[in-house]
Design a protein around this motif. Structure first.
Motif, mmCIF file in Angstrom:
data_model
loop_
_atom_site.group_PDB
_atom_site.id
_atom_site.type_symbol
_atom_site.label_atom_id
_atom_site.label_comp_id
_atom_site.label_asym_id
_atom_site.label_seq_id
_atom_site.Cartn_x
_atom_site.Cartn_y
_atom_site.Cartn_z
ATOM 1 N N ASN A 24 0.831 -1.211 0.000
ATOM 2 C CA ASN A 24 0.000 0.000 0.000
ATOM 3 C C ASN A 24 0.864 1.259 0.000
ATOM 4 N N ALA A 25 1.979 1.198 0.723
ATOM 5 C CA ALA A 25 2.887 2.353 0.759
ATOM 6 C C ALA A 25 3.523 2.564 -0.616
ATOM 7 N N LEU A 26 3.883 1.481 -1.278
ATOM 8 C CA LEU A 26 4.476 1.583 -2.621
ATOM 9 C C LEU A 26 3.457 2.149 -3.607
ATOM 10 N N ALA A 27 2.211 1.711 -3.466
ATOM 11 C CA ALA A 27 1.155 2.121 -4.402
ATOM 12 C C ALA A 27 0.510 3.445 -4.017
ATOM 13 N N LYS A 28 0.758 3.890 -2.794
ATOM 14 C CA LYS A 28 0.101 5.092 -2.240
ATOM 15 C C LYS A 28 -1.425 4.977 -2.318
ATOM 16 N N GLU A 29 -1.918 3.770 -2.188
ATOM 17 C CA GLU A 29 -3.359 3.506 -2.224
ATOM 18 C C GLU A 29 -3.643 2.364 -1.258
ATOM 19 N N LYS A 30 -4.871 2.304 -0.755
ATOM 20 C CA LYS A 30 -5.225 1.129 0.037
ATOM 21 C C LYS A 30 -5.732 0.045 -0.915
ATOM 22 N N VAL A 31 -4.860 -0.891 -1.200
ATOM 23 C CA VAL A 31 -5.211 -1.963 -2.121
ATOM 24 C C VAL A 31 -5.429 -3.254 -1.335
ATOM 25 N N SER A 32 -4.546 -3.483 -0.381
ATOM 26 C CA SER A 32 -4.567 -4.713 0.405
ATOM 27 C C SER A 32 -4.953 -4.374 1.840
ATOM 28 N N ILE A 33 -5.699 -5.271 2.469
ATOM 29 C CA ILE A 33 -6.093 -4.991 3.847
ATOM 30 C C ILE A 33 -4.966 -5.349 4.818
ATOM 31 N N ILE A 34 -4.974 -4.664 5.960
ATOM 32 C CA ILE A 34 -3.899 -4.816 6.952
ATOM 33 C C ILE A 34 -4.507 -5.007 8.332
ATOM 34 N N THR A 35 -4.017 -5.992 9.075
ATOM 35 C CA THR A 35 -4.403 -6.093 10.481
ATOM 36 C C THR A 35 -3.194 -6.562 11.278
ATOM 37 N N ASN A 36 -3.317 -6.515 12.590
ATOM 38 C CA ASN A 36 -2.207 -7.007 13.409
ATOM 39 C C ASN A 36 -2.327 -8.512 13.645
ATOM 40 N N LYS A 37 -3.260 -9.159 12.952
ATOM 41 C CA LYS A 37 -3.427 -10.611 13.115
ATOM 42 C C LYS A 37 -2.701 -11.348 11.991
ATOM 43 N N VAL A 38 -2.351 -12.597 12.257
ATOM 44 C CA VAL A 38 -1.678 -13.390 11.226
ATOM 45 C C VAL A 38 -2.682 -13.796 10.146
ATOM 46 N N GLN A 39 -2.141 -14.172 8.994
ATOM 47 C CA GLN A 39 -2.943 -14.676 7.859
ATOM 48 C C GLN A 39 -4.064 -13.741 7.435
ATOM 49 N N THR A 40 -3.726 -12.495 7.272
ATOM 50 C CA THR A 40 -4.716 -11.507 6.845
ATOM 51 C C THR A 40 -4.971 -11.614 5.340
#
Ligand SMILES: Nc1nc2c(ncn2[C@@H]2O[C@H](COP(=O)(O)OP(=O)(O)OP(=O)(O)O)[C@@H](O)[C@H]2O)c(=O)[nH]1
Ligand SMILES: [Mg+2]
Length: 308
Positions: A24-40
């Protein structure tokens, strides 16, 4: 004149190291979801970055872990499959105080040795370690593999991002863009919406409940309100593994489902730039996580547009 370059870059690594945050940082867009849990991340998700002299197609992949079910197996397969037919691999590892190479990282290193590709090592979350430890980590990894570059990053704060893009460009072949300039992902609005809802459920729910979820959009339609305003009507079903999970997802007087819906709606409105009317349902689908037909749809790598 500088010739235009284009190519594919796979982002791989253990689960939870920050691959999606990085993409997402590379793309400057929210493309992939992020959480603090494994296997997101469950599928291969593409983000397209257009630069002055290049187009880079990033592929975010599910984290490497020891699979406990069919879904997990498909996820790990998707990740390892993505090592083939890409121009550059970003191997993301998490900074750790002991400067050690863990089991999962070792597994991937061995895979990389077989593939003989251009690999850039990304040491992420360097905000968590001391400088001396970072130096030791770089050394430990350098001995193991001939990386094209080693780049320390704090993906969360977008630190180290430009260095990665510059380094990747060196290894891209000359060629035209694969995607038109206004596309920033290969995901449909439907897929983006499903993922955003799943992200909120993952963030708000605990233990095994969120990992047994999948979301399906049943309706996604624009309409004009009586006031002449454009609005998206979105209806989605959250599938879970057990009846007891359903109760937890709905919560007391529907409070949990309401929260999931509120957070998801906020994100969706921002993402689509339009008002959203979101309705959520919860249904039980026992054992879907072991069901070939359902889990195979998560193996998107082969079915999606890759190289033309
Ligand atoms: N401290 C710190 N945390 C980070 C950094 N980058 C990502 N994180 C956090 O790490 C957690 C996992 O991030 P993700 O991007 O979802 O990780 P992932 O590798 O895609 O995980 P999977 O999809 O489960 O394989 C999130 O809580 C992020 O906020 C960083 O540079 N520093
Ligand atoms: Mg991820």
């Amino acid at each position: 004149m500088q010739e235009f370059k284009s190519g594919f870059v796979s982002i791989i690594g253990r689960t939870n190291v920050g691959k999606s945050t990085l993409m997402n940082a590379l793309a400057k867009e929210k493309v992939s979801i992020i959480t603090n849990k494994v296997q997101t991340t469950r599928t291969a998700i593409k983000a397209i970055v257009n630069r002055e002299h290049s187009q880079i197609v990033f592929i975010d992949t599910p984290g490497i872990h020891k699979p406990k079910n069919k879904l997990g197996k498909i996820m790990v397969e998707t990740a390892t499959d993505s090592l083939t037919d890409v121009d550059v691999i970003l191997f993301v590892v998490e900074a750790n105080a002991k400067a050690e190479i863990g089991k999962g990282d070792r597994f991937l290193l061995e895979k990389l040795k077989e593939k003989k590709r251009n690999v850039i090592l990304i040491i992420n979350k360097i905000d968590k370690i001391k400088k001396e430890v970072l130096a030791k980590m770089i050394e430990t990894y350098r001995v193991e593999y001939d990386f094209k570059a080693v780049i320390p990053t704090i993906a969360l704060k977008e630190k180290g991002i430009e260095d990665i893009l510059i380094e990747i460009e060196k290894y891209l072949p000359i060629g035209p863009a694969y995607y038109s300039e206004d596309e920033y992902t290969d995901q449909t609005e439907r897929q983006l919406a499903e993922e955003v809802i799943r992200e909120k459920a993952l963030k708000l729910l605990d233990q095994e409940v969120p990992h047994g979820l999948y979301v399906e959009i049943e309706k996604l339609k624009q309409r004009k309100t009586t006031k002449g305003e454009q609005i998206y009507d979105i209806e989605a079903v959250i599938y879970c593994l057990k009846k007891s999970h359903k109760g937890i997802i709905i919560g007391k007087n529907g409070s949990m489902l309401k929260r999931i819906g509120q957070y998801a709606r906020q994100d969706l409105e921002e993402m689509f730039g339009i008002k959203v009317n979101l309705q959520l349902w919860v249904k039980v689908k026992e054992d879907w996580i072991e069901n070939d037909q359902i889990v195979n749809k998560f193996n998107t790598l082969s079915s999606k547009k890759s190289r033309k």
